[in-house]
Design an enzyme around this catalytic site. Structure first.
Site, PDB file in Angstrom:
ATOM      1  N   ALA A  26       6.633  -5.866  -2.520  1.00 25.27           N
ATOM      2  CA  ALA A  26       7.676  -6.767  -3.046  1.00 25.27           C
ATOM      3  C   ALA A  26       9.059  -6.028  -2.759  1.00 25.27           C
ATOM      4  CB  ALA A  26       7.529  -6.950  -4.584  1.00 25.27           C
TER       5      ALA A  26
ATOM      6  N   SER B 246       5.865  -9.118 -13.702  1.00 25.85           N
ATOM      7  CA  SER B 246       6.818  -8.221 -14.221  1.00 25.85           C
ATOM      8  C   SER B 246       7.353  -8.460 -15.478  1.00 25.85           C
ATOM      9  CB  SER B 246       7.848  -7.782 -13.177  1.00 25.85           C
ATOM     10  OG  SER B 246       8.667  -7.041 -13.859  1.00 25.85           O
TER      11      SER B 246
ATOM     12  N   TYR C 209      15.617 -10.659  -8.704  1.00 24.77           N
ATOM     13  CA  TYR C 209      14.219 -10.042  -8.830  1.00 24.77           C
ATOM     14  C   TYR C 209      13.438 -10.581  -9.865  1.00 24.77           C
ATOM     15  CZ  TYR C 209      10.431  -6.811  -9.845  1.00 24.77           C
ATOM     16  OH  TYR C 209       9.116  -6.439 -10.009  1.00 24.77           O
TER      17      TYR C 209
ATOM     18  N   SER D 214      11.394  -4.484  -4.918  1.00 21.02           N
ATOM     19  CA  SER D 214      11.177  -4.204  -6.514  1.00 21.02           C
ATOM     20  C   SER D 214      12.127  -3.662  -7.130  1.00 21.02           C
ATOM     21  CB  SER D 214       9.547  -3.338  -6.234  1.00 21.02           C
ATOM     22  OG  SER D 214       9.943  -2.067  -6.224  1.00 21.02           O
TER      23      SER D 214
ATOM     24  N   GLU E 141       9.990  -7.910 -16.244  1.00 23.77           N
ATOM     25  CA  GLU E 141      11.191  -8.313 -16.000  1.00 23.77           C
ATOM     26  C   GLU E 141      11.474  -9.902 -15.832  1.00 23.77           C
ATOM     27  OE1 GLU E 141      14.689  -6.768 -14.823  1.00 23.77           O
ATOM     28  OE2 GLU E 141      13.536  -5.367 -15.931  1.00 23.77           O
TER      29      GLU E 141
ATOM     30  N   ILE F 209       0.784  -1.237   0.015  1.00 22.57           N
ATOM     31  CA  ILE F 209      -0.005  -0.090  -0.011  1.00 22.57           C
ATOM     32  C   ILE F 209       0.989   1.301  -0.034  1.00 22.57           C
ATOM     33  CG2 ILE F 209      -0.405  -0.028   2.602  1.00 22.57           C
ATOM     34  CD1 ILE F 209      -3.138   0.959   0.171  1.00 22.57           C
ATOM     35  N   THR F 210       2.076   1.180   0.682  1.00 20.79           N
ATOM     36  CA  THR F 210       2.949   2.398   0.544  1.00 20.79           C
ATOM     37  C   THR F 210       3.619   2.502  -0.677  1.00 20.79           C
ATOM     38  OG1 THR F 210       4.525   1.317   1.574  1.00 20.79           O
ATOM     39  CG2 THR F 210       3.359   2.223   3.200  1.00 20.79           C
TER      40      THR F 210
HETATM   41  P1  NDP Z   1       7.221   0.035  -4.826  1.00 28.39           P
HETATM   42  O1  NDP Z   1       8.714  -0.349  -4.755  1.00 28.39           O
HETATM   43  O2  NDP Z   1       6.836   1.468  -4.969  1.00 28.39           O
HETATM   44  O3  NDP Z   1       6.644  -0.698  -3.513  1.00 28.39           O
HETATM   45  C1  NDP Z   1       6.785  -1.954  -2.935  1.00 28.39           C
HETATM   46  C2  NDP Z   1       5.996  -2.175  -1.610  1.00 28.39           C
HETATM   47  O4  NDP Z   1       6.033  -3.458  -1.094  1.00 28.39           O
HETATM   48  C3  NDP Z   1       6.000  -1.319  -0.537  1.00 28.39           C
HETATM   49  O5  NDP Z   1       4.882  -0.667  -0.013  1.00 28.39           O
HETATM   50  C4  NDP Z   1       6.752  -1.828   0.376  1.00 28.39           C
HETATM   51  O6  NDP Z   1       6.416  -1.603   1.720  1.00 28.39           O
HETATM   52  C5  NDP Z   1       6.107  -3.177   0.272  1.00 28.39           C
HETATM   53  N1  NDP Z   1       6.916  -4.202   0.918  1.00 28.39           N
HETATM   54  C6  NDP Z   1       8.479  -4.526   0.701  1.00 28.39           C
HETATM   55  N2  NDP Z   1       8.679  -5.722   1.514  1.00 28.39           N
HETATM   56  C7  NDP Z   1       7.536  -6.201   2.039  1.00 28.39           C
HETATM   57  C8  NDP Z   1       7.403  -7.142   3.023  1.00 28.39           C
HETATM   58  N3  NDP Z   1       8.312  -7.903   3.573  1.00 28.39           N
HETATM   59  N4  NDP Z   1       6.231  -7.378   3.418  1.00 28.39           N
HETATM   60  C9  NDP Z   1       4.815  -6.356   3.054  1.00 28.39           C
HETATM   61  N5  NDP Z   1       5.097  -5.462   2.286  1.00 28.39           N
HETATM   62  C10 NDP Z   1       6.563  -5.225   1.666  1.00 28.39           C
HETATM   63  O7  NDP Z   1       6.594  -1.056  -5.931  1.00 28.39           O
HETATM   64  P2  NDP Z   1       5.621  -0.471  -6.916  1.00 28.39           P
HETATM   65  O8  NDP Z   1       4.445   0.191  -6.448  1.00 28.39           O
HETATM   66  O9  NDP Z   1       6.421   0.144  -8.170  1.00 28.39           O
HETATM   67  O10 NDP Z   1       5.105  -1.758  -7.519  1.00 28.39           O
HETATM   68  C11 NDP Z   1       4.174  -2.712  -6.896  1.00 28.39           C
HETATM   69  C12 NDP Z   1       4.217  -4.126  -7.455  1.00 28.39           C
HETATM   70  O11 NDP Z   1       4.240  -4.301  -8.975  1.00 28.39           O
HETATM   71  C13 NDP Z   1       5.571  -4.911  -7.067  1.00 28.39           C
HETATM   72  O12 NDP Z   1       5.548  -6.162  -6.778  1.00 28.39           O
HETATM   73  C14 NDP Z   1       6.715  -4.533  -8.209  1.00 28.39           C
HETATM   74  O13 NDP Z   1       7.450  -5.471  -8.153  1.00 28.39           O
HETATM   75  C15 NDP Z   1       5.373  -4.892  -9.437  1.00 28.39           C
HETATM   76  N6  NDP Z   1       5.929  -4.210 -10.517  1.00 28.39           N
HETATM   77  C16 NDP Z   1       6.269  -2.839 -10.680  1.00 28.39           C
HETATM   78  C17 NDP Z   1       6.280  -2.558 -11.873  1.00 28.39           C
HETATM   79  C18 NDP Z   1       6.734  -1.126 -12.114  1.00 28.39           C
HETATM   80  O14 NDP Z   1       6.894  -0.402 -13.181  1.00 28.39           O
HETATM   81  N7  NDP Z   1       6.328  -0.032 -11.038  1.00 28.39           N
HETATM   82  C19 NDP Z   1       6.096  -3.178 -13.037  1.00 28.39           C
HETATM   83  C20 NDP Z   1       5.938  -4.588 -12.913  1.00 28.39           C
HETATM   84  C21 NDP Z   1       5.690  -5.124 -11.567  1.00 28.39           C
HETATM   85  P3  NDP Z   1       7.462  -0.484   2.608  1.00 28.39           P
HETATM   86  O15 NDP Z   1       7.293   0.816   1.993  1.00 28.39           O
HETATM   87  O16 NDP Z   1       6.946  -0.768   4.041  1.00 28.39           O
HETATM   88  O17 NDP Z   1       8.899  -0.979   2.348  1.00 28.39           O
HETATM   89  P1  GDR Z   2      13.815  -1.798 -14.068  1.00 27.65           P
HETATM   90  O1  GDR Z   2      13.760   0.069 -13.684  1.00 27.65           O
HETATM   91  O2  GDR Z   2      14.962  -2.204 -13.734  1.00 27.65           O
HETATM   92  O3  GDR Z   2      13.305  -1.427 -15.502  1.00 27.65           O
HETATM   93  O4  GDR Z   2      12.629  -2.211 -12.870  1.00 27.65           O
HETATM   94  P2  GDR Z   2      15.063   0.891 -13.350  1.00 27.65           P
HETATM   95  O5  GDR Z   2      14.176   2.373 -13.316  1.00 27.65           O
HETATM   96  O6  GDR Z   2      15.459   0.606 -12.045  1.00 27.65           O
HETATM   97  O7  GDR Z   2      16.079   0.809 -14.410  1.00 27.65           O
HETATM   98  C1  GDR Z   2      15.534   0.986 -15.789  1.00 27.65           C
HETATM   99  C2  GDR Z   2      16.773   0.960 -16.532  1.00 27.65           C
HETATM  100  O8  GDR Z   2      17.601   2.196 -16.262  1.00 27.65           O
HETATM  101  C3  GDR Z   2      18.838   1.728 -16.080  1.00 27.65           C
HETATM  102  N1  GDR Z   2      19.715   2.940 -15.579  1.00 27.65           N
HETATM  103  C4  GDR Z   2      19.401   3.139 -14.164  1.00 27.65           C
HETATM  104  N2  GDR Z   2      18.416   2.757 -13.248  1.00 27.65           N
HETATM  105  C5  GDR Z   2      18.431   3.179 -11.966  1.00 27.65           C
HETATM  106  N3  GDR Z   2      17.523   2.907 -11.142  1.00 27.65           N
HETATM  107  N4  GDR Z   2      19.465   4.258 -11.860  1.00 27.65           N
HETATM  108  C6  GDR Z   2      20.358   4.796 -12.311  1.00 27.65           C
HETATM  109  O9  GDR Z   2      20.895   5.562 -12.170  1.00 27.65           O
HETATM  110  C7  GDR Z   2      20.190   3.971 -13.804  1.00 27.65           C
HETATM  111  N5  GDR Z   2      20.994   4.281 -14.880  1.00 27.65           N
HETATM  112  C8  GDR Z   2      20.587   3.715 -15.653  1.00 27.65           C
HETATM  113  C9  GDR Z   2      18.755   0.149 -15.658  1.00 27.65           C
HETATM  114  O10 GDR Z   2      20.176  -0.390 -15.809  1.00 27.65           O
HETATM  115  C10 GDR Z   2      17.812  -0.160 -16.401  1.00 27.65           C
HETATM  116  O11 GDR Z   2      18.190  -0.636 -17.668  1.00 27.65           O
HETATM  117  C11 GDR Z   2      11.579  -1.599 -12.718  1.00 27.65           C
HETATM  118  C12 GDR Z   2      10.963  -1.733 -11.450  1.00 27.65           C
HETATM  119  O12 GDR Z   2       9.734  -1.343 -11.131  1.00 27.65           O
HETATM  120  C13 GDR Z   2      10.634  -3.489 -11.136  1.00 27.65           C
HETATM  121  O13 GDR Z   2      10.100  -3.517 -10.094  1.00 27.65           O
HETATM  122  C14 GDR Z   2       9.608  -3.619 -12.381  1.00 27.65           C
HETATM  123  O14 GDR Z   2       9.111  -4.999 -12.332  1.00 27.65           O
HETATM  124  C15 GDR Z   2      10.254  -3.436 -13.679  1.00 27.65           C
HETATM  125  O15 GDR Z   2      10.379  -1.958 -13.780  1.00 27.65           O
HETATM  126  C16 GDR Z   2       9.237  -3.840 -14.980  1.00 27.65           C
END
Ligand code: NDP
Ligand code: GDR
Length: 329
Positions: A80, A127, A151, A82, A129, A9-10
């Site tokens: 997750a 994802s 991941y 993430s 990924e 949720i956060t």
């Molecule tokens: P965030 O990293 O923003 O949020 C992750 C969340 O998971 C936070 O609320 C965190 O809580 C919680 N969390 C981490 N560890 C635990 C734990 N042990 N128990 C319970 N909760 C936990 O991720 P997004 O909102 O961007 O993504 C949501 C989901 O979608 C994730 O599963 C991510 O892997 C997946 N995803 C995201 C994509 C994207 O582009 N954003 C694309 C594809 C998939 P806290 O704040 O307390 O650490």
């Molecule tokens: P990603 O997102 O790995 O695709 O995963 P991220 O934004 O971390 O990286 C995207 C690409 O950018 C390159 N990169 C950098 N990345 C970060 N974070 N910081 C840097 O300074 C930087 N410079 C270059 C990375 O190498 C990569 O190629 C996200 C997450 O939200 C996952 O949880 C989710 O599943 C996937 O997207 C779909």
């Protein structure tokens, strides 16, 4: 009033989803981990309609209690570890939370069962990924997985176990294979937000450089606000299924950077950007581009916000935040 329980949720998606489900009239519960989670206050302030319940994806009894005490109609498993880069340094934690956490959440749902006699509907945040070193382009629901990080490996387990529980126990469990989605609520560790924040600070004279890893990787970047609607749409279908959610466009990190700087009138952006080898990953995902035809045809979902509008929204948001911080300093 339908009831939804959201893990994560956060996080970015948890917040967007809570906002969206609220407009649909849901009673919303969010699982919060830790004994003094610093992000709980943000949720209570900005989303007063969300009730927080304690739980951790590494602790099955807490998940059973969260499901049992809230009796949800729908569970969205968004929690997750993430951040892909972090998964290389904390692989075991990632496997436990991002991988086994899905199994625990499915078991919690299975053990508690549905309160109205209807099964609890379960959404798993899978994802792009999982496609990793892609076997075909564009990627769809049938594309084989080849994850490139701990991941990605954990997400493959989460995806497979969701499908397995659906097939084994007849659970209503869906897996949304979402491609990258971004927005103003994106964590600062992810590249888009890191760039939009740095661009705003450079424009305001608060920072003079930006260190990045590879600029060559390409991502199919959409807007988080659009993507959470697809999660909900999946759970409204008569039968559970898996769907790719993507824009069908791909852009390099370099393009994102160039466009973000252009938003604040800086064209010679290379002056400000350094490449830091410490930010390269042990294995990289070079190219992602999704084929979301199934979601379009069966769910009626399509992305609304374009790539240029997404970049603009993120830079404008960070300009607002950073100027207000500077004013109040
Ligand atoms: P965030 O990293 O923003 O949020 C992750 C969340 O998971 C936070 O609320 C965190 O809580 C919680 N969390 C981490 N560890 C635990 C734990 N042990 N128990 C319970 N909760 C936990 O991720 P997004 O909102 O961007 O993504 C949501 C989901 O979608 C994730 O599963 C991510 O892997 C997946 N995803 C995201 C994509 C994207 O582009 N954003 C694309 C594809 C998939 P806290 O704040 O307390 O650490
Ligand atoms: P990603 O997102 O790995 O695709 O995963 P991220 O934004 O971390 O990286 C995207 C690409 O950018 C390159 N990169 C950098 N990345 C970060 N974070 N910081 C840097 O300074 C930087 N410079 C270059 C990375 O190498 C990569 O190629 C996200 C997450 O939200 C996952 O949880 C989710 O599943 C996937 O997207 C779909």
């Amino acid at each position: 009033m339908p009831r939804a329980l959201i893990t994560g949720i956060t996080g970015q998606d948890g917040q967007h989803l809570a906002e969206f489900l609220h407009t649909k009239g849901y009673e919303i519960y969010g699982v919060i981990k830790g004994q003094a989670n610093p992000r709980a206050e943000l949720i209570q302030r900005e989303f007063p309609f969300v009730e927080l319940v304690s739980g951790d994806l590494t602790d099955l009894p807490s998940l059973i209690k969260a499901v049992d005490s809230t009796q949800p109609d729908e569970v969205y498993n968004l929690g997750a570890v993430s951040f892909v880069a972090m998964s290389f340094t904390q692989a075991e934690l990632t496997a436990n939370v991002t991988g086994l956490g899905v199994l625990r959440m499915l078991d919690a749902v299975r053990i508690v069962g549905g309160h109205t006699g209807n099964p609890i509907r379960f959404y798993q945040a899978s994802s792009s990924e999982m496609f990793g070193k892609v076997r075909e382009t564009p990627q769809n629901e049938m594309t084989p997985f080849h994850p490139r990080s701990p991941y990605g490996c954990a997400k493959v387990f989460g995806h497979d176990i969701t499908v397995n529980y659906r097939e084994s126990y007849g659970m209503y469990a869906c897996s949304g294979i979402l491609f990258n989605h971004e927005g103003p609520r994106r964590g600062l560790e992810f590249v888009t937000r890191k760039v939009s924040q740095a661009v705003a600070r450079i424009k305001l004279g608060l920072q003079d450089s930006l260190a990045l890893g590879t600029l060559d990787s390409k991502r199919d970047w959409g807007y988080a606000g659009d993507y959470v609607k697809a999660m909900w749409m999946m759970l409204q279908q008569p039968e559970p299924d898996d769907y790719v959610v993507a824009t069908g466009e791909t852009h390099s990190v370099r393009e994102f950077v160039e466009r973000a700087f252009a938003e604040v009138g800086i064209s010679d952006w290379e002056r400000y950007v350094q490449q830091d080898p410490k930010l390269f990953r042990p294995a990289e995902v070079d190219l992602l581009i999704g084929d979301a035809s199934k979601a379009r045809e069966q769910l009626g979902w399509k992305p609304e916000l374009s790539f240029p509008d997404l970049v603009r929204m993120m830079v404008e948001n960070d300009l607002r935040i950073e100027s207000s911080k500077a004013r109040n300093a």
